[in-house]
Design a protein around this motif. Structure first.
Motif, PDB file in Angstrom:
ATOM      1  N   PHE A 219     -16.393 -48.973 -26.754  1.00 34.76           N
ATOM      2  CA  PHE A 219     -16.370 -47.507 -26.670  1.00 34.76           C
ATOM      3  C   PHE A 219     -14.958 -46.941 -26.781  1.00 34.76           C
ATOM      4  O   PHE A 219     -14.778 -45.759 -27.094  1.00 34.76           O
ATOM      5  CB  PHE A 219     -17.022 -47.048 -25.360  1.00 34.76           C
ATOM      6  CG  PHE A 219     -16.368 -47.603 -24.124  1.00 34.76           C
ATOM      7  CD1 PHE A 219     -15.344 -46.925 -23.487  1.00 34.76           C
ATOM      8  CD2 PHE A 219     -16.784 -48.822 -23.602  1.00 34.76           C
ATOM      9  CE1 PHE A 219     -14.736 -47.435 -22.360  1.00 34.76           C
ATOM     10  CE2 PHE A 219     -16.180 -49.355 -22.464  1.00 34.76           C
ATOM     11  CZ  PHE A 219     -15.150 -48.661 -21.843  1.00 34.76           C
ATOM     12  N   LEU A 220     -13.939 -47.773 -26.536  1.00 37.93           N
ATOM     13  CA  LEU A 220     -12.558 -47.302 -26.658  1.00 37.93           C
ATOM     14  C   LEU A 220     -12.186 -47.019 -28.119  1.00 37.93           C
ATOM     15  O   LEU A 220     -11.145 -46.408 -28.382  1.00 37.93           O
ATOM     16  CB  LEU A 220     -11.595 -48.327 -26.058  1.00 37.93           C
ATOM     17  CG  LEU A 220     -11.754 -48.597 -24.555  1.00 37.93           C
ATOM     18  CD1 LEU A 220     -10.749 -49.643 -24.093  1.00 37.93           C
ATOM     19  CD2 LEU A 220     -11.608 -47.310 -23.748  1.00 37.93           C
ATOM     20  N   SER A 221     -13.019 -47.447 -29.046  1.00 38.65           N
ATOM     21  CA  SER A 221     -12.822 -47.108 -30.455  1.00 38.65           C
ATOM     22  C   SER A 221     -13.573 -45.840 -30.831  1.00 38.65           C
ATOM     23  O   SER A 221     -13.574 -45.442 -32.003  1.00 38.65           O
ATOM     24  CB  SER A 221     -13.291 -48.265 -31.352  1.00 38.65           C
ATOM     25  OG  SER A 221     -12.447 -49.394 -31.196  1.00 38.65           O
ATOM     26  N   GLY A 222     -14.199 -45.198 -29.840  1.00 36.54           N
ATOM     27  CA  GLY A 222     -14.858 -43.925 -30.076  1.00 36.54           C
ATOM     28  C   GLY A 222     -13.874 -42.772 -30.016  1.00 36.54           C
ATOM     29  O   GLY A 222     -12.662 -42.961 -30.075  1.00 36.54           O
TER      30      GLY A 222
ATOM     31  N   GLU B 108     -20.958 -41.442 -31.100  1.00 36.17           N
ATOM     32  CA  GLU B 108     -22.077 -40.613 -31.536  1.00 36.17           C
ATOM     33  C   GLU B 108     -22.464 -39.658 -30.401  1.00 36.17           C
ATOM     34  O   GLU B 108     -21.636 -38.879 -29.944  1.00 36.17           O
ATOM     35  CB  GLU B 108     -23.243 -41.479 -32.022  1.00 36.17           C
ATOM     36  CG  GLU B 108     -22.924 -42.200 -33.340  1.00 36.17           C
ATOM     37  CD  GLU B 108     -24.134 -42.712 -34.055  1.00 36.17           C
ATOM     38  OE1 GLU B 108     -24.987 -43.384 -33.419  1.00 36.17           O
ATOM     39  OE2 GLU B 108     -24.250 -42.455 -35.281  1.00 36.17           O
ATOM     40  N   ASP B 109     -23.706 -39.727 -29.900  1.00 42.01           N
ATOM     41  CA  ASP B 109     -24.132 -38.779 -28.868  1.00 42.01           C
ATOM     42  C   ASP B 109     -23.921 -39.295 -27.446  1.00 42.01           C
ATOM     43  O   ASP B 109     -24.159 -38.564 -26.479  1.00 42.01           O
ATOM     44  CB  ASP B 109     -25.619 -38.443 -29.049  1.00 42.01           C
ATOM     45  CG  ASP B 109     -25.881 -37.657 -30.322  1.00 42.01           C
ATOM     46  OD1 ASP B 109     -24.952 -36.963 -30.785  1.00 42.01           O
ATOM     47  OD2 ASP B 109     -26.998 -37.742 -30.859  1.00 42.01           O
ATOM     48  N   ASP B 110     -23.508 -40.555 -27.292  1.00 47.71           N
ATOM     49  CA  ASP B 110     -23.334 -41.146 -25.966  1.00 47.71           C
ATOM     50  C   ASP B 110     -21.897 -40.979 -25.487  1.00 47.71           C
ATOM     51  O   ASP B 110     -20.952 -41.067 -26.273  1.00 47.71           O
ATOM     52  CB  ASP B 110     -23.686 -42.637 -25.989  1.00 47.71           C
ATOM     53  CG  ASP B 110     -25.144 -42.884 -26.367  1.00 47.71           C
ATOM     54  OD1 ASP B 110     -25.950 -41.947 -26.210  1.00 47.71           O
ATOM     55  OD2 ASP B 110     -25.457 -43.995 -26.822  1.00 47.71           O
TER      56      ASP B 110
ATOM     57  N   LEU C 254     -25.170 -40.724 -20.732  1.00 44.55           N
ATOM     58  CA  LEU C 254     -23.902 -40.721 -19.997  1.00 44.55           C
ATOM     59  C   LEU C 254     -23.827 -42.064 -19.279  1.00 44.55           C
ATOM     60  O   LEU C 254     -24.686 -42.390 -18.453  1.00 44.55           O
ATOM     61  CB  LEU C 254     -23.851 -39.570 -18.995  1.00 44.55           C
ATOM     62  CG  LEU C 254     -22.532 -39.416 -18.227  1.00 44.55           C
ATOM     63  CD1 LEU C 254     -21.372 -39.128 -19.170  1.00 44.55           C
ATOM     64  CD2 LEU C 254     -22.644 -38.313 -17.175  1.00 44.55           C
ATOM     65  N   VAL C 255     -22.815 -42.846 -19.626  1.00 48.39           N
ATOM     66  CA  VAL C 255     -22.729 -44.230 -19.148  1.00 48.39           C
ATOM     67  C   VAL C 255     -21.435 -44.419 -18.372  1.00 48.39           C
ATOM     68  O   VAL C 255     -20.343 -44.127 -18.878  1.00 48.39           O
ATOM     69  CB  VAL C 255     -22.777 -45.232 -20.328  1.00 48.39           C
ATOM     70  CG1 VAL C 255     -22.743 -46.672 -19.812  1.00 48.39           C
ATOM     71  CG2 VAL C 255     -24.012 -44.993 -21.182  1.00 48.39           C
TER      72      VAL C 255
END
Length: 243
Positions: A135-138, A149-151, A201-202
């Protein structure tokens, strides 16, 4: 939307793009085909930027690209997506593929990193193995918050599994009770959020990364956790992250 109408819409969109963003774009075309994901049912590629280098010695100014939008993929998603907005999805796909082209010419890997993060997120959602820091590449949306995306992923560095974690989201404070059997890294999918993002939401709990972690297999804990709001909370406190 019929193929010829889709083609006409894409031509109009391409005509609205500033010319400097089209440098090196050989053509923008519409394919009638659908391009399903080879492994994940229901996932389709809407567009591609296909690099066409003039030669092995060509510099960035020599890179040419062909941008393809797949009408069949749009049609497949429209059949299963209520309120599917053809124009919005086509514009987003076209601009995304143009960004691919510009990054290739500039040798900037950001969008390719994001595509990799999206694939890793699919693996997480399907219960498969995935890189625990994908996710750090988001896209960063706030301090220690990242969107794929949407998360949205809320990143928390911890030395050990806590019993609970306070967090603030979209003007509200919450308390997350961590399952006793949880291990690090843990991906806690939060339920009961008053104003959630479009996707999940994680809350991610992980140790500070070290060199040895690169050589050890990682087992990732996942669970859905319902949040609680502390009593007496005054609404309207500025959020740490925007939803």
């Amino acid at each position: 939307m019929r193929l010829r109408d889709f083609e006409a819409m894409v031509v109009r969109m391409a005509g609205e793009v500033p010319r400097e963003f089209l440098d090196g774009v050989g053509e923008i075309v519409v394919s009638p085909h659908a391009l399903p994901h080879p492994e994940r049912p229901g996932i389709f590629t809407l567009g591609e930027c296909i690099p066409l280098p003039e030669g092995a010695s060509a510099g960035p100014e020599g890179i040419q690209s062909r941008i393809v939008l797949y009408h069949g993929s749009f049609a497949a998603l429209a059949r299963v997506t209520p309120g599917f907005d053809w124009r919005e999805e086509a514009f987003e796909t076209l601009t995304r593929e143009l960004r691919h082209h510009l990054e290739w010419r500039a040798r900037a890997p950001d969008l390719e990193d994001l595509d990799w993060a999206v694939e890793q997120n699919y693996a997480r959602q399907d219960g498969e193995a995935f890189d625990p820091v994908f996710f750090l590449s988001g896209a960063p949306v706030a301090d220690d918050a990242w969107r794929v995306e949407d998360d949205v992923f809320l990143d928390r560095i911890v030395s050990a599994i806590p019993t609970s974690v306070p967090l603030r989201w979209s003007g509200r404070e919450y308390l997350v009770s961590v399952p006793a059997e949880a291990t690090l890294p843990a991906f806690l999918e939060l339920e009961g959020i008053a104003d959630p993002p479009e996707g999940e939401l994680v809350l991610v709990l992980r140790r500070k990364p070290g060199v040895l972690a690169l050589f050890r297999p990682v087992r990732t804990y996942r669970a859905a956790v319902r949040v609680a709001e502390p009593s007496g909370y005054l609404h309207g406190t500025p959020p740490d992250a925007d939803g």
